[in-house]
Design a protein around this motif. Sequence first.
Motif, mmCIF file in Angstrom:
data_model
loop_
_atom_site.group_PDB
_atom_site.id
_atom_site.type_symbol
_atom_site.label_atom_id
_atom_site.label_comp_id
_atom_site.label_asym_id
_atom_site.label_seq_id
_atom_site.Cartn_x
_atom_site.Cartn_y
_atom_site.Cartn_z
ATOM 1 N N SER A 110 5.373 2.698 -9.159
ATOM 2 C CA SER A 110 6.542 2.253 -8.562
ATOM 3 C C SER A 110 6.079 1.161 -7.762
ATOM 4 C CB SER A 110 7.266 3.215 -7.843
ATOM 5 O OG SER A 110 7.898 4.407 -8.418
ATOM 6 N N LEU A 111 5.148 1.114 -7.040
ATOM 7 C CA LEU A 111 4.654 0.122 -6.103
ATOM 8 C C LEU A 111 4.210 -1.143 -6.976
ATOM 9 C CD1 LEU A 111 3.783 -1.129 -3.493
ATOM 10 C CD2 LEU A 111 1.678 0.020 -3.653
ATOM 11 N N LEU A 112 3.671 -0.837 -7.889
ATOM 12 C CA LEU A 112 2.899 -2.084 -8.747
ATOM 13 C C LEU A 112 4.162 -2.641 -9.413
ATOM 14 C CD1 LEU A 112 -0.356 -0.469 -10.357
ATOM 15 C CD2 LEU A 112 -0.207 -1.923 -8.189
ATOM 16 N N GLN A 113 5.054 -2.038 -10.038
ATOM 17 C CA GLN A 113 6.298 -2.474 -10.966
ATOM 18 C C GLN A 113 6.843 -3.309 -9.808
ATOM 19 O OE1 GLN A 113 8.032 1.161 -12.266
ATOM 20 N NE2 GLN A 113 6.963 0.852 -14.475
ATOM 21 N N SER A 114 7.061 -2.985 -8.526
ATOM 22 C CA SER A 114 7.721 -3.985 -7.805
ATOM 23 C C SER A 114 7.156 -5.008 -7.154
ATOM 24 C CB SER A 114 7.918 -2.930 -6.322
ATOM 25 O OG SER A 114 6.799 -2.876 -5.647
ATOM 26 N N LEU A 115 5.919 -5.371 -7.526
ATOM 27 C CA LEU A 115 5.071 -6.586 -7.121
ATOM 28 C C LEU A 115 5.596 -7.580 -7.700
ATOM 29 C CD1 LEU A 115 1.545 -5.286 -6.437
ATOM 30 C CD2 LEU A 115 3.163 -5.611 -4.649
ATOM 31 N N ASN A 116 5.875 -8.957 -7.172
ATOM 32 C CA ASN A 116 6.012 -9.997 -8.102
ATOM 33 C C ASN A 116 4.828 -10.219 -8.991
ATOM 34 O OD1 ASN A 116 8.265 -10.602 -6.281
ATOM 35 N ND2 ASN A 116 6.924 -12.057 -4.963
ATOM 36 N N GLN A 117 5.522 -10.558 -10.284
ATOM 37 C CA GLN A 117 4.599 -10.579 -11.425
ATOM 38 C C GLN A 117 4.215 -12.044 -11.392
ATOM 39 O OE1 GLN A 117 3.485 -8.369 -13.668
ATOM 40 N NE2 GLN A 117 4.147 -6.771 -11.945
ATOM 41 N N PRO A 165 1.474 13.082 -8.000
ATOM 42 C CA PRO A 165 2.566 12.355 -7.062
ATOM 43 C C PRO A 165 2.262 11.070 -6.817
ATOM 44 C CG PRO A 165 2.338 14.517 -6.401
ATOM 45 C CD PRO A 165 1.274 14.376 -7.587
ATOM 46 N N VAL A 166 0.773 10.740 -6.571
ATOM 47 C CA VAL A 166 0.240 9.548 -6.138
ATOM 48 C C VAL A 166 0.373 8.470 -7.223
ATOM 49 C CG1 VAL A 166 -1.868 8.330 -5.447
ATOM 50 C CG2 VAL A 166 -1.621 10.820 -4.786
ATOM 51 N N ARG A 167 -0.060 8.830 -8.505
ATOM 52 C CA ARG A 167 0.119 8.055 -9.951
ATOM 53 C C ARG A 167 1.741 7.597 -9.791
ATOM 54 N NH1 ARG A 167 -2.544 12.045 -12.703
ATOM 55 N NH2 ARG A 167 -4.708 11.821 -13.133
ATOM 56 N N GLU A 168 2.557 8.461 -9.665
ATOM 57 C CA GLU A 168 4.035 8.190 -9.596
ATOM 58 C C GLU A 168 4.382 7.300 -8.630
ATOM 59 O OE1 GLU A 168 8.539 10.150 -9.544
ATOM 60 O OE2 GLU A 168 6.627 11.404 -9.861
ATOM 61 N N LYS A 169 3.838 7.367 -7.394
ATOM 62 C CA LYS A 169 4.201 6.389 -6.431
ATOM 63 C C LYS A 169 3.616 4.964 -6.564
ATOM 64 C CE LYS A 169 6.140 6.002 -1.951
ATOM 65 N NZ LYS A 169 7.194 6.913 -1.725
ATOM 66 N N HIS A 205 0.818 -1.131 0.106
ATOM 67 C CA HIS A 205 0.066 0.099 0.044
ATOM 68 C C HIS A 205 0.753 1.242 0.093
ATOM 69 C CE1 HIS A 205 0.938 -0.264 4.190
ATOM 70 N NE2 HIS A 205 0.796 1.195 4.563
ATOM 71 N N ILE A 206 0.130 2.298 -0.209
ATOM 72 C CA ILE A 206 0.593 3.745 -0.240
ATOM 73 C C ILE A 206 -0.028 4.597 1.004
ATOM 74 C CG2 ILE A 206 1.362 5.938 -1.290
ATOM 75 C CD1 ILE A 206 1.398 4.034 -3.777
ATOM 76 N N LEU A 207 0.657 5.073 2.047
ATOM 77 C CA LEU A 207 -0.258 5.993 2.712
ATOM 78 C C LEU A 207 -0.349 7.424 1.858
ATOM 79 C CD1 LEU A 207 -1.218 6.684 5.510
ATOM 80 C CD2 LEU A 207 1.018 7.099 6.573
ATOM 81 N N VAL A 208 -1.629 7.872 1.746
ATOM 82 C CA VAL A 208 -1.839 9.045 1.198
ATOM 83 C C VAL A 208 -2.592 9.905 1.979
ATOM 84 C CG1 VAL A 208 -3.104 10.025 -0.842
ATOM 85 C CG2 VAL A 208 -1.953 7.871 -0.915
ATOM 86 N N PHE A 209 -1.993 11.186 2.654
ATOM 87 C CA PHE A 209 -2.737 12.130 3.578
ATOM 88 C C PHE A 209 -3.267 13.365 2.437
ATOM 89 C CE2 PHE A 209 0.694 10.574 6.416
ATOM 90 C CZ PHE A 209 -0.054 10.417 7.317
ATOM 91 N N THR A 210 -4.599 13.540 2.869
ATOM 92 C CA THR A 210 -5.424 14.322 2.060
ATOM 93 C C THR A 210 -5.557 15.590 3.044
ATOM 94 O OG1 THR A 210 -7.464 13.258 2.980
ATOM 95 C CG2 THR A 210 -6.672 12.439 0.886
ATOM 96 N N LYS A 211 -6.413 16.567 2.309
ATOM 97 C CA LYS A 211 -6.871 17.903 2.870
ATOM 98 C C LYS A 211 -5.693 18.593 3.324
ATOM 99 C CE LYS A 211 -11.185 15.574 4.178
ATOM 100 N NZ LYS A 211 -12.183 15.507 5.400
ATOM 101 N N CYS A 212 -4.467 18.135 2.683
ATOM 102 C CA CYS A 212 -3.169 18.985 3.197
ATOM 103 C C CYS A 212 -3.266 20.370 2.983
ATOM 104 C CB CYS A 212 -2.105 18.380 2.372
ATOM 105 S SG CYS A 212 -2.059 16.457 2.758
ATOM 106 N N ASP A 213 -4.236 20.970 2.051
ATOM 107 C CA ASP A 213 -4.151 22.141 1.553
ATOM 108 C C ASP A 213 -4.925 23.104 2.859
ATOM 109 O OD1 ASP A 213 -6.490 21.003 1.275
ATOM 110 O OD2 ASP A 213 -7.389 22.450 -0.222
#
Length: 392
Positions: free
Chosen positions: A156-163, A149-153, A116-124
């Motif tokens: 990277s996460l999906l590419q790192s998973l075992n295929q 930035p979320v897409r980019e991360k 997973h990726i931890l995404v913080f919202t309402k940062c503005d």
Amino acid sequence: MEKTPNAMRRHVVLLGDANAGKSTLFNALTGQDRAIVSPRAGTTTDPVSAAMELIPYGPVVLVDTAGLHDKSELGSKRLKKTEAMRRRADAALYVADVTCFDREAYRRFTLHNLPHILVFTKCDIAGCLAASLAKEFDSAVFFYGDAAPVREKLVSLLQSLNQESETLLGDLLPSGSNVVMVVPVDSGAPKGRLILPQVQLLRDCLDHGIKCFVTREIELESAMQSLSPVNLVVTDSQAFGYVNRVLPGDIPLTSFSMLLARQKGNFRQLLEGADAIPELPENANILMLEGCTHNHTHEDIGKVKLPALLEKKTGKRLRFDDYSGYDFPESLDKYHMAIQCGGCMLNNREIMSRLEALANKGIPVTNYGIALAWLNGILERCCEIFNAEGKA
């Protein structure tokens, strides 16, 4: 890519508390207003899915869900649907409101070991809190409205998973091999088209330089006379008995369902599950898991043919519970065995989650193709193509 079936896409699920901003992030990632956004907690009731192209990774399914700690009147029902989506998730975006981040809830979530990726919202509206949390969670993404930035991360996460294996035959047969595909045409066959496993196998053969010939079972014998050599015959499981009789014993035989079992599931677990068939007690409860939600006919393999063959072979009265699509029973306690279809309409993570749940309960599980090969007394023959290359 746009026509890639959802079952062949990575599933990414947005999880987090109610009103954390999951739907806002979902819409930003998809570039569409697919999910309703409201300041009122509990706005998202049912999961909302969107098939999309995540450049440069490829096709994925993005799923918005109800809040994990929804305390509304319908909260428990919503949570069941959210949990079902978590079961099929390859990865998750854990969405947290930066103004009221619940560390304990996030800790409990991480116990599932879901990438997973931890995404913080309402940062503005809480820049100072975001700066503080950035020091504590240096791998988190802070969402200010731009999803890049979320897409980019996520890429990277999906590419790192075992295929998982992306081929049905490409690692079993060399380029230039000849494969015969046996496709029965009965009342259950869709008019004017092939079903998904047949299409997938055809494309897989093309991708790996394997020549593929298609015939009905009733023309198989004459087709074999005009083809040489034949390196493998792949049949619909329901035609196993007939095909085995007319096919010379030195030609390897298997089924679409067995190829899918190797590609998507724990093949060894499914093979061992077939050994439980002769040990089934009288009135055993059998869980039948069908990934499709099509209309059923008198020739349906999961609801009609397979149950009849099981009762005939064992000489016992058996009880069958049918679940279709992504439906799965909340409790497995009463079942003596489970039989899963090939799973062409289910993603890999869903199949593995089911197998893990059944293994944890000590319930043997096999799949349609393996069960039918066992019932026809030809399981050993149908596994030769896998054993020869150490792929079982």
